[in-house]
Write an enzyme that holds these catalytic residues in place. Structure first.
Site, PDB file in Angstrom:
ATOM      1  N   GLY A   1      -3.316   0.062 -10.152  1.00  6.37           N
ATOM      2  CA  GLY A   1      -4.024   0.194  -8.878  1.00  6.37           C
ATOM      3  C   GLY A   1      -5.500   0.440  -9.096  1.00  6.37           C
ATOM      4  N   ASN A   2      -6.202   0.775  -8.014  1.00  6.83           N
ATOM      5  CA  ASN A   2      -7.624   1.101  -8.139  1.00  6.83           C
ATOM      6  C   ASN A   2      -7.987   2.174  -7.127  1.00  6.83           C
ATOM      7  OD1 ASN A   2      -8.643  -0.176  -5.586  1.00  6.83           O
ATOM      8  ND2 ASN A   2      -7.659  -1.941  -6.540  1.00  6.83           N
ATOM      9  N   ARG A   3      -9.227   2.638  -7.174  1.00  3.28           N
ATOM     10  CA  ARG A   3      -9.595   3.834  -6.413  1.00  3.28           C
ATOM     11  C   ARG A   3     -10.116   3.547  -5.009  1.00  3.28           C
ATOM     12  NH1 ARG A   3     -13.556   7.176  -9.898  1.00  3.28           N
ATOM     13  NH2 ARG A   3     -13.568   8.382  -7.978  1.00  3.28           N
TER      14      ARG A   3
END
Ligand code: CTP
Length: 412
Positions: A208-210
């Protein structure tokens, strides 16, 4: 408009004097509610003079007029500046043992808080949790900014400047004020993606990412408030972040998870849209073979290799399928040393992707993701550019201004 300004006990209270003055100058009726602690920093006489109204901290004044409920119910907007860690905690808990606490419980108006505290207090898990709770209830947060703090320290915790708080406050006032009355996107349909995709590894894990989805939610809401019909494709965005967009009658939200799902949803939404804005952080790679079983350490030899394959570039696909006259906007989060490097990287990406407009912002320590504020350079394919900074909502409005002027240049 009837604006209540709550002031809690921090040195930044002196800056709130300017905020109150600016609100009054803008023609608003302003009532200040300091906490007892706030009066140690700036006294009643100053608040009364700048707001031109009597000031009290007590629930027991003017009991006959039910003042403690009246201020909250009459308010079109409540601002708390500075909002100390203590006041945020009390708001999160719904504590109402002073006039400000009661007012905050009695109001149904939008609430904007401008936190101010030492960095250690801002970063404490208790404060973070309280902010999450407040945001989930729809409270708007501006700042804090990064900079010098009282006592010689430096870091996030400085209250935003009065003019930034004013701009954020005006954007929250109901139609008829500030930017809310603009209807320049009326009759248009726009497609916006937001959030961050997740690529599964096994039944319990993902890449995932932020991205929080806040900037895209602001872009969608700004478009709806300016008259557009909005199709918002959201990948893993908290309910609280989407709350306002979900309440807006012209925003349709579709939730997706992976890059492939986002690709399909955006192609569908873009096919009927005049403008497409890709704010989402799309994973560039996915795991080649998703494990149907949870990957266990005991099955391995102390290391794990996950072959990845490249995902489709959604934006490039939308550009390839562009309808005549459609405006396509991309975002680019870049780690760049300065604005020149950001501009150069942005220009190269804009050309590579074939979009009409690219909003380039710097990310890295304390910038971009999860923050309430943003700063972007808006680069247009015809060589023009604009800059925008402030709340994500202010950046969203600047983006729609840039889209509108691009369409006008094309027509003209
Ligand atoms: N984007 C997309 N599909 C992808 C990756 C990115 O549609 N697979 C979109 C993003 O939504 C954004 C723009 O492309 O609007 C730029 O995203 P960014 O991650 O900066 O670009 P990349 O092409 O991934 O370039 P980089 O190699 O710098 O990561």
């Amino acid at each position: 408009m009837f604006v209540v300004v709550g002031v809690s006990g921090g040195i930044a209270a002196y800056k709130t004097v300017q905020l109150v003055r600016a609100l009054v100058t803008n023609g608003h009726e302003v009532h200040v509610i300091p906490t007892d602690d706030a009066l140690r920093f700036v006294g009643t006489a100053t608040w009364e003079a700048v707001s031109r109204h009597p000031v009290t901290t007590s629930v027991h004044d003017d009991v006959a007029e039910v003042r403690h409920v009246a201020l909250g119910t009459q308010a079109d907007l409540v601002i708390v500046a500075p909002a100390t860690a203590n006041t945020l905690a009390r708001m999160a808990a719904g504590i109402a043992d002073n006039l400000l606490g009661v007012t905050l419980l009695a109001t149904t108006a939008p609430v904007l808080v401008a936190p101010a505290m030492h960095t250690a207090m801002w970063e404490h898990a208790a404060t973070r949790d309280n902010l999450t709770t407040l945001r989930a209830r729809g409270v708007h947060v501006i700042g804090p900014a990064d900079g010098p703090l009282t006592g010689g320290d430096s870091g996030p915790g400085r209250m935003s400047e009065p003019d930034e708080i004013l701009a954020a406050a005006l954007a929250l006032l109901p139609a008829g004020d500030a930017t809310a009355h603009r209807t320049d996107l009326e009759g248009m349909t726009v497609a916006v993606s937001t959030g961050g995709t997740r690529e599964p590894i096994d039944p319990v894990r993902f890449l995932g990412n932020r991205s929080s989805g806040r900037q895209g939610a602001a872009v969608a809401l700004a478009a709806a408030e300016r008259g557009a019909h909005v199709r918002l494709v959201a990948a893993h965005v908290d309910e609280g972040v989407l709350a306002e967009a979900l309440r807006h009658p012209r925003v349709e939200v579709e939730r997706v998870s992976t890059a492939a799902e986002l690709d399909a949803a955006m192609r569908d939404a873009a096919a009927g849209s005049d403008v497409v804005v890709m704010v989402a952080a799309v994973a560039d790679f996915r795991v080649a073979e998703v494990s149907t079983e949870k990957i266990r350490k005991e099955d391995g030899d102390g290391s794990l290799t996950l072959p990845l394959v490249q995902n489709p570039d959604v934006l490039a696909g939308l550009v390839a399928a562009r309808r005549p006259g459609q405006v396509i906007v991309g975002f680019a989060a870049e780690t760049a040393a300065d604005d020149d490097e950001l501009r150069n990287r942005g220009r190269r990406k804009l050309a590579r992707k074939g979009a009409d407009l690219l909003a380039a912002n710097r990310v890295g320590a304390g910038l971009g993701f999860e923050a309430d504020d943003n700063a972007v350079i808006l680069l247009a394919a015809d060589g023009t550019e604009a800059t925008a900074s402030g709340t994500k909502r202010a950046v969203a409005d600047a983006l729609w201004d840039a889209v509108a002027s691009l369409r006008a240049r094309r027509r003209g």
